[in-house]
Design a protein around this motif. Sequence first.
Motif, PDB file in Angstrom:
ATOM      1  N   GLU A 156       0.576  -1.132   0.178  1.00 26.93           N
ATOM      2  CA  GLU A 156       0.027   0.257   0.045  1.00 26.93           C
ATOM      3  C   GLU A 156       0.723   1.065   0.078  1.00 26.93           C
ATOM      4  OE1 GLU A 156      -3.834   0.667   0.160  1.00 26.93           O
ATOM      5  OE2 GLU A 156      -3.576  -1.144  -0.680  1.00 26.93           O
ATOM      6  N   ASP A 157       0.487   2.743  -0.563  1.00 26.09           N
ATOM      7  CA  ASP A 157       1.291   3.510  -1.018  1.00 26.09           C
ATOM      8  C   ASP A 157       0.444   4.645  -0.779  1.00 26.09           C
ATOM      9  OD1 ASP A 157       3.271   5.816  -2.043  1.00 26.09           O
ATOM     10  OD2 ASP A 157       4.019   4.846  -1.083  1.00 26.09           O
ATOM     11  N   ASP A 158      -0.051   5.500   0.303  1.00 25.07           N
ATOM     12  CA  ASP A 158      -0.779   6.639  -0.223  1.00 25.07           C
ATOM     13  C   ASP A 158      -0.722   7.580  -0.866  1.00 25.07           C
ATOM     14  OD1 ASP A 158       1.043   7.355   1.398  1.00 25.07           O
ATOM     15  OD2 ASP A 158       0.166   7.577   2.785  1.00 25.07           O
ATOM     16  N   ARG A 159       0.400   7.233  -1.298  1.00 22.02           N
ATOM     17  CA  ARG A 159       0.688   8.834  -2.650  1.00 22.02           C
ATOM     18  C   ARG A 159      -0.260   7.812  -4.174  1.00 22.02           C
ATOM     19  NH1 ARG A 159       6.333   8.819  -1.029  1.00 22.02           N
ATOM     20  NH2 ARG A 159       6.404   6.452  -0.819  1.00 22.02           N
ATOM     21  N   TYR A 160       0.403   6.901  -4.177  1.00 21.74           N
ATOM     22  CA  TYR A 160      -0.424   6.467  -5.590  1.00 21.74           C
ATOM     23  C   TYR A 160      -0.713   4.872  -5.910  1.00 21.74           C
ATOM     24  CZ  TYR A 160       4.017   9.651  -7.032  1.00 21.74           C
ATOM     25  OH  TYR A 160       4.539  10.959  -6.925  1.00 21.74           O
ATOM     26  N   PRO A 161      -2.055   4.858  -6.890  1.00 28.58           N
ATOM     27  CA  PRO A 161      -2.926   4.047  -6.372  1.00 28.58           C
ATOM     28  C   PRO A 161      -1.443   2.784  -7.665  1.00 28.58           C
ATOM     29  CG  PRO A 161      -4.171   5.230  -8.321  1.00 28.58           C
ATOM     30  CD  PRO A 161      -2.280   6.313  -7.572  1.00 28.58           C
ATOM     31  N   MET A 162      -2.189   1.581  -7.232  1.00 24.57           N
ATOM     32  CA  MET A 162      -1.343   0.173  -7.725  1.00 24.57           C
ATOM     33  C   MET A 162      -1.942   0.309  -9.871  1.00 24.57           C
ATOM     34  SD  MET A 162       0.497  -2.365  -8.020  1.00 24.57           S
ATOM     35  CE  MET A 162       0.822  -3.633  -6.420  1.00 24.57           C
ATOM     36  N   PRO A 163      -1.322   0.428 -10.573  1.00 28.62           N
ATOM     37  CA  PRO A 163      -1.615   0.125 -11.961  1.00 28.62           C
ATOM     38  C   PRO A 163      -3.023  -0.815 -12.057  1.00 28.62           C
ATOM     39  CG  PRO A 163       0.860   0.642 -12.087  1.00 28.62           C
ATOM     40  CD  PRO A 163      -0.086   0.332 -10.445  1.00 28.62           C
ATOM     41  N   PRO A 164      -4.192  -0.702 -13.531  1.00 30.89           N
ATOM     42  CA  PRO A 164      -4.911  -1.492 -13.325  1.00 30.89           C
ATOM     43  C   PRO A 164      -4.298  -2.873 -14.190  1.00 30.89           C
ATOM     44  CG  PRO A 164      -5.257   0.181 -15.109  1.00 30.89           C
ATOM     45  CD  PRO A 164      -3.951   0.827 -14.222  1.00 30.89           C
ATOM     46  N   PRO A 165      -4.588  -4.077 -13.762  1.00 36.13           N
ATOM     47  CA  PRO A 165      -3.502  -5.667 -14.729  1.00 36.13           C
ATOM     48  C   PRO A 165      -3.047  -5.393 -15.700  1.00 36.13           C
ATOM     49  CG  PRO A 165      -5.778  -6.182 -13.111  1.00 36.13           C
ATOM     50  CD  PRO A 165      -5.385  -4.298 -13.492  1.00 36.13           C
ATOM     51  N   GLU A 166      -4.302  -4.436 -16.168  1.00 39.17           N
ATOM     52  CA  GLU A 166      -3.978  -4.957 -18.078  1.00 39.17           C
ATOM     53  C   GLU A 166      -2.320  -4.433 -19.040  1.00 39.17           C
ATOM     54  OE1 GLU A 166      -6.037  -3.760 -17.143  1.00 39.17           O
ATOM     55  OE2 GLU A 166      -7.412  -2.024 -17.830  1.00 39.17           O
ATOM     56  N   ALA A 213       3.240  -4.323 -19.577  1.00 40.14           N
ATOM     57  CA  ALA A 213       4.493  -4.236 -19.653  1.00 40.14           C
ATOM     58  C   ALA A 213       4.969  -5.638 -18.921  1.00 40.14           C
ATOM     59  CB  ALA A 213       4.930  -3.134 -17.913  1.00 40.14           C
ATOM     60  N   TYR A 214       5.257  -6.484 -18.515  1.00 42.50           N
ATOM     61  CA  TYR A 214       5.787  -7.376 -17.978  1.00 42.50           C
ATOM     62  C   TYR A 214       6.019  -8.570 -19.644  1.00 42.50           C
ATOM     63  CZ  TYR A 214       7.303 -12.474 -16.790  1.00 42.50           C
ATOM     64  OH  TYR A 214       7.768 -13.234 -16.378  1.00 42.50           O
ATOM     65  N   ARG A 215       5.035  -8.504 -20.587  1.00 38.85           N
ATOM     66  CA  ARG A 215       5.885  -8.168 -22.229  1.00 38.85           C
ATOM     67  C   ARG A 215       6.635  -7.925 -22.389  1.00 38.85           C
ATOM     68  NH1 ARG A 215       5.606  -5.324 -25.970  1.00 38.85           N
ATOM     69  NH2 ARG A 215       5.106  -4.032 -25.156  1.00 38.85           N
ATOM     70  N   ALA A 216       6.783  -6.590 -22.195  1.00 34.46           N
ATOM     71  CA  ALA A 216       7.912  -5.643 -22.447  1.00 34.46           C
ATOM     72  C   ALA A 216       9.664  -5.942 -21.779  1.00 34.46           C
ATOM     73  CB  ALA A 216       7.922  -4.138 -22.521  1.00 34.46           C
ATOM     74  N   LEU A 217       9.211  -6.321 -20.359  1.00 35.71           N
ATOM     75  CA  LEU A 217      10.488  -6.444 -19.524  1.00 35.71           C
ATOM     76  C   LEU A 217      11.003  -8.173 -20.203  1.00 35.71           C
ATOM     77  CD1 LEU A 217       9.097  -6.516 -15.874  1.00 35.71           C
ATOM     78  CD2 LEU A 217      10.748  -4.665 -17.065  1.00 35.71           C
ATOM     79  N   ARG A 239       9.555 -10.198  -9.970  1.00 35.44           N
ATOM     80  CA  ARG A 239       8.759  -9.315  -9.436  1.00 35.44           C
ATOM     81  C   ARG A 239       7.164  -9.543  -9.898  1.00 35.44           C
ATOM     82  NH1 ARG A 239      10.312  -4.286  -5.566  1.00 35.44           N
ATOM     83  NH2 ARG A 239      12.572  -4.877  -6.128  1.00 35.44           N
ATOM     84  N   LEU A 240       7.856  -8.371 -10.974  1.00 39.88           N
ATOM     85  CA  LEU A 240       5.534  -8.542 -11.255  1.00 39.88           C
ATOM     86  C   LEU A 240       5.232  -9.506 -12.120  1.00 39.88           C
ATOM     87  CD1 LEU A 240       4.467  -6.060 -12.702  1.00 39.88           C
ATOM     88  CD2 LEU A 240       5.635  -6.245 -15.171  1.00 39.88           C
ATOM     89  N   ARG A 241       6.487 -10.417 -12.509  1.00 44.92           N
ATOM     90  CA  ARG A 241       5.460 -11.490 -13.119  1.00 44.92           C
ATOM     91  C   ARG A 241       4.477 -12.566 -11.228  1.00 44.92           C
ATOM     92  NH1 ARG A 241       6.802 -17.276 -12.509  1.00 44.92           N
ATOM     93  NH2 ARG A 241       6.216 -18.516 -13.871  1.00 44.92           N
ATOM     94  N   ALA A 242       5.459 -12.723 -10.462  1.00 39.72           N
ATOM     95  CA  ALA A 242       4.875 -13.203  -9.060  1.00 39.72           C
ATOM     96  C   ALA A 242       3.829 -12.329  -8.956  1.00 39.72           C
ATOM     97  CB  ALA A 242       5.835 -13.813  -8.547  1.00 39.72           C
ATOM     98  N   TYR A 243       3.537 -10.835  -9.053  1.00 36.77           N
ATOM     99  CA  TYR A 243       2.433 -10.412  -8.089  1.00 36.77           C
ATOM    100  C   TYR A 243       1.003 -11.313  -9.679  1.00 36.77           C
ATOM    101  CZ  TYR A 243      -0.697  -6.126  -8.365  1.00 36.77           C
ATOM    102  OH  TYR A 243      -2.449  -5.194  -8.674  1.00 36.77           O
ATOM    103  N   LEU A 244       0.713 -10.443 -10.905  1.00 42.34           N
ATOM    104  CA  LEU A 244       0.526 -11.266 -11.850  1.00 42.34           C
ATOM    105  C   LEU A 244       0.031 -12.515 -12.119  1.00 42.34           C
ATOM    106  CD1 LEU A 244       1.685  -8.983 -14.844  1.00 42.34           C
ATOM    107  CD2 LEU A 244      -0.110  -8.147 -13.398  1.00 42.34           C
ATOM    108  N   ARG A 245       1.186 -13.636 -11.771  1.00 45.18           N
ATOM    109  CA  ARG A 245       0.779 -14.648 -11.882  1.00 45.18           C
ATOM    110  C   ARG A 245      -0.711 -14.847 -10.385  1.00 45.18           C
ATOM    111  NH1 ARG A 245       1.221 -19.580 -14.923  1.00 45.18           N
ATOM    112  NH2 ARG A 245       3.315 -18.704 -15.719  1.00 45.18           N
ATOM    113  N   GLY A 246      -0.454 -13.513  -9.342  1.00 45.20           N
ATOM    114  CA  GLY A 246      -1.269 -14.443  -8.436  1.00 45.20           C
ATOM    115  C   GLY A 246      -2.655 -13.792  -8.506  1.00 45.20           C
ATOM    116  N   LEU A 247      -2.201 -12.554  -9.117  1.00 43.85           N
ATOM    117  CA  LEU A 247      -3.633 -12.065  -9.777  1.00 43.85           C
ATOM    118  C   LEU A 247      -4.548 -13.338 -11.132  1.00 43.85           C
ATOM    119  CD1 LEU A 247      -3.210  -8.305 -10.413  1.00 43.85           C
ATOM    120  CD2 LEU A 247      -4.369  -9.061  -8.372  1.00 43.85           C
ATOM    121  N   ALA A 248      -3.683 -13.905 -11.426  1.00 40.49           N
ATOM    122  CA  ALA A 248      -4.536 -14.802 -11.981  1.00 40.49           C
ATOM    123  C   ALA A 248      -5.011 -14.345 -13.713  1.00 40.49           C
ATOM    124  CB  ALA A 248      -5.740 -15.669 -11.904  1.00 40.49           C
ATOM    125  N   VAL A 249      -4.323 -13.252 -13.472  1.00 38.53           N
ATOM    126  CA  VAL A 249      -4.104 -11.985 -15.267  1.00 38.53           C
ATOM    127  C   VAL A 249      -2.559 -12.733 -16.119  1.00 38.53           C
ATOM    128  CG1 VAL A 249      -5.243 -10.599 -13.971  1.00 38.53           C
ATOM    129  CG2 VAL A 249      -3.226 -10.446 -14.076  1.00 38.53           C
TER     130      VAL A 249
END
Lengths: 327, 360
Positions: B18-28, B33-37, B281-291
């Motif tokens: 959680e960061d009170d200054r910035y929201p999490m960007p949408p999964p898509e 971004a993961y494709r680009a990485l 890190r991003l892969r683990a997050y996106l895998r966790g979201l099942a996207v």
Amino acid sequence: MTVKLTMAQAINAALRDALAEDESVVVFGEDVGPLGGVFRVTDGLTATFGDRRCFDTPLAESGIVGMAIGMAMNGMRPVVEMQFDAFAYPAFEQITSHLAKMANRTRGRVRLPVVVRVPYAGGIGGVEHHCDSSEAYYAHTPGLTVLAPATNQDAYGLLRAAIAGPDPVIFLEPKKHYFAPEEVEPETPVPPIGRAEVRRRGADATLIAYGPTVPVALAAAELAATEGRDLGVVDLRSLVPFDEDTVVAEVRRTGRAVVVAEAPGFVSVASEIAARISERCFHHLEAPVRRVTGFDIPYPPPKLEHHHLPSAERVLDAVDDLQWDES
Amino acid sequence: MEELRMVRLLDADGGAVEDDRYPMPPPEVLVDAYRALVRGKRLNEQASALVRQGRLAVYPSSRGQEACQVTAAAVLRPGDWLFPTYRDTVAVVERGVDPVEVLTLLRGDWHCGYDPSRHRVAPQATPLATQLLHAVGAAHAATLRGEDTVVLALCGDGATSEGDFHEALNFAAVFAAPVVFLVQNNKYAISVPLARQSVAPSLAHKGIGYGMPGVLVDGNDTAALTAVLGEAVTRAAGGGGPTLVEADTYRIDAHTNADDASRYRTDDEVAAWARRDPLVRLRAYLRGLAVLDDEREAEFTAAAEADAARLRAALADDRPPEPAELFAHVRATPTPQLAAQAASLRAELAAERRQPEEER
């Protein structure tokens, strides 16, 4: 219609006409806004065109030229002022590594129509760092056009040509001409860049000069005429491109040449011109090509600068050495 | 001096923070971004291999910094400009320039390889920090014409010591230019560590000194970078002026293939940063979201491999650049002296061609 203008006024008129004709022209630098520049060259431009077209910047020359490069990459035609010759050195990397090379680095796809105006050279009683003749640095850098007008008419016309042209231009304005009035005709067609002008035809020897030394050469020719010697004067106007053909044609006719410039002579524009004359006119020469230049010293203080600057007398001494007895 | 709180939206294991200054960007957005990485990492590896094979003269790799690279390109809109350095090949490619064109200079040619005006990507800058001033100029030109163009300019931690860095920040602030400065603090300027460049609490503080927001962000966290840079671009486009973003990251590879990094840093240090790989890190997050599933991943890998194969094929053609073209673009109209030199080189080349092979 001719009008009497100082060189500062002629340059002001050129900037004014360019700003009026082309929306993409912008003028900026240190003190060029409401003050009108320390030499008043930009006088009234902010009042007429607003502070989006003519504006002051923070005091940082690399920043000024770097910003001009970026603006030119994005469609503008910036004309920037470097206040004094020696104050331009912080911008050296931006000028030599970027302004000069961008067209080549991009295979001609990004050309930078930037004009860097440099009030230059001496003879104004300036203190240190205010009177350098820095043309060799620029002329040595491939990709730059280097102009040095000697007349107020050329200051107007060549600046118009520089602003309208596709390549970056270092525009060297001889400071000691800023406040001398001459007849100027703004309607005269803009002169082509890279063409020298024969100011005086002579039969006996050719003096080659540019910027502040053109009047010196003309004065020397006047004096020589009273002594029965007929000297010609070529005003280069443009150091890069260098109009070799005009110089060579004149020297081949007279068989003698003296190059006159304020900058220290060692590894100078004057040296390059002398070398090219020797290469192309060897069989026409009656004497070695002479150079009359500043000494190889840091620009001297006001009370001593007259020793350093080429004078008509020094030019005539050099002319006297051109092996007249042996011809 | 007060420390800046680093923006982080994903921890090293891919857990959301959680960061009170910035929201999490949408999964898509993050899936793309993961494709680009994946593509960027493969490009870094392929280009480094091409150096070892002698197909590229040199390649300054951005391995480990891919999150900064792909996000710098992703946050820009079509009319915006990117001003990259020599280490930002992945960002330039992600902006849409053909990798074969981008690597032209590093193959040993004399020009940048692509059309900067068409792609709105400046030539990759070799001198440090000089391009930051160009970025300010490009941005100010847009402002004067009433366009909402934003310019994103890249540099590293070493470049923050250069005078042009400071002049660029100051000019941008004074003119409220729509520029986002992204400093990839990868901890080394060739061999010299950050401590020898600056003792400021952060490089982001330097922005604050010039009167613009300075934001410190986890440079291996693609989600945080997307949020921070996206907000800075929006702010600049809306007339809010420049932002300095410092991305805390690490150069996993040596400066270039000609550098021996073991002389100035330990394997342990590199290994610790390798565990913070932005892809993991991003892969683990996106895998966790099942996207992100095996099929999408295989698709991304296949696309990256196809890119790499095309690059190998293109660089196998090792015809030398055309010598006569060295004169063609120096100025719009050649000087008489330049024309004479070009003619003399042409004559020399013609004579060489006429000479029988065995006499050469």
